[in-house]
Scaffold this active site. Structure first.
Site, PDB file in Angstrom:
ATOM      1  N   GLU A 186     -15.531  -7.270-102.375  1.00  0.00           N
ATOM      2  CA  GLU A 186     -14.553  -6.300-101.903  1.00  0.00           C
ATOM      3  C   GLU A 186     -14.774  -4.966-102.613  1.00  0.00           C
ATOM      4  O   GLU A 186     -14.628  -4.876-103.833  1.00  0.00           O
ATOM      5  CB  GLU A 186     -13.126  -6.788-102.166  1.00  0.00           C
ATOM      6  CG  GLU A 186     -12.768  -8.038-101.370  1.00  0.00           C
ATOM      7  CD  GLU A 186     -11.368  -8.530-101.673  1.00  0.00           C
ATOM      8  OE1 GLU A 186     -10.556  -8.625-100.742  1.00  0.00           O
ATOM      9  OE2 GLU A 186     -11.091  -8.811-102.861  1.00  0.00           O
ATOM     10  N   GLU A 217     -12.522 -19.471-100.246  1.00  0.00           N
ATOM     11  CA  GLU A 217     -12.964 -18.104 -99.960  1.00  0.00           C
ATOM     12  C   GLU A 217     -13.936 -17.646-101.025  1.00  0.00           C
ATOM     13  O   GLU A 217     -13.827 -18.020-102.193  1.00  0.00           O
ATOM     14  CB  GLU A 217     -11.740 -17.186 -99.933  1.00  0.00           C
ATOM     15  CG  GLU A 217     -12.012 -15.768 -99.536  1.00  0.00           C
ATOM     16  CD  GLU A 217     -10.714 -14.993 -99.335  1.00  0.00           C
ATOM     17  OE1 GLU A 217     -10.764 -13.756 -99.414  1.00  0.00           O
ATOM     18  OE2 GLU A 217      -9.662 -15.618 -99.104  1.00  0.00           O
TER      19      GLU A 217
END
Length: 272
Positions: free
Chosen positions: A149, A145
């Site tokens: 964010e 990943e």
């Protein structure tokens, strides 16, 4: 931060180990060690959301990633209008949650190259506006990943991170040029054999450290806006919004490694 990911249209796991034990991490590391696959190069694209391309994107709908997510993914929390993708968080009770939230995910996986998105987001404690890539055990791969964010309790910063075999690496919080709820910001990262470098509005903000583990598997592209009341130290205490909140995406793009600048707003145009 770990989270279970669901793959359109079926369920998949990801960001799981921190909350649900070390077994998945062990499996992920074993798979990673057993397969040093060459990352394929997916086709480059630029999507300005003049319409919704169902051949490129799936809509997360009808599930929640885990008990800690206080909203259910819903197609009702996603729309495209006036050249923008809107991902929403609002009170709308379902069979399992009091809120719905929006997410899209690419149907294809992508490898080395430049990943970019331009978006702004509402402010709200306990919410996460994310642009990231992910692959995991549901796809027969270890959990890899790469993240942007915006934890919208503090829209002045964005969190950067990678996961390799389910383990977090190279995490860092960096300042934004202006608050994410004040206007659009472009988030870009370059992923290559040598490492990953993150940019915000074309300014280099972070790079993976020498010798650190790197993702080794092609990944899907996600944009999501979700909430939780389980992580007050990370996402802030969840405060029920007085009105619907929105992550508004202007465009998302991928340019495969080795290709030159494909559209004027691309980071590659400034770097070439």
């Amino acid at each position: 931060m770990p989270k279970i990911r669901l793959s359109f249209p079926a369920v998949h796991s990801g960001r799981l180990a921190r909350f649900f034990g070390a077994a998945l991490v062990t499996l992920g590391l074993a798979l990673s060690a057993a397969s040093a696959e060459e990352i394929p190069q997916g086709a480059s694209f630029f999507d300005d959301f003049d319409s919704f391309d169902e051949s490129r994107w799936g809509i997360s709908d009808g599930w929640a990633n885990g008990t800690w997510q206080n909203c259910q993914w819903s197609k009702d929390a996603m729309s495209v209008s006036d050249g923008y993708l809107h991902l929403r968080f609002r009170r709308q009770p379902t069979e399992s949650r009091d809120y719905i939230c929006g997410e899209i995910q690419s149907r294809n996986t992508y490898g080395f190259g430049v990943y970019e998105a331009r978006f702004h987001t509402s402010r709200g404690s306990g919410l996460n506006a994310a642009f990231f890539t992910y692959i995991g055990p549901h796809h027969g791969k270890p959990h890899d990943e790469i993240d942007f964010e915006v934890l919208t309790r503090d829209t002045s910063r964005v969190s950067l991170n990678t996961y390799v075999g389910g383990q977090p690496n190279n995490g860092k919080s960096v300042p934004l040029p202006h608050a994410a709820d004040d206007g659009f910001i472009t988030y870009s990262f370059i992923w290559s054999e040598e490492g990953i470098t993150w940019y915000v509005d074309g300014v280099k903000m972070h790079t993976t450290s020498a010798g650190s583990p790197l993702p080794t598997h092609a990944q899907k592209i996600y944009a999501s806006f979700w909430g939780s009341d389980s992580f007050p130290n990370w996402m802030g205490r969840f405060d029920e919004p007085e009105q619907e909140l929105t992550m508004t995406v202007d465009w998302i793009a991928f340019t495969a490694q080795g290709e030159s600048c494909r559209f004027p707003a691309s980071l590659l145009c400034a770097l070439e």
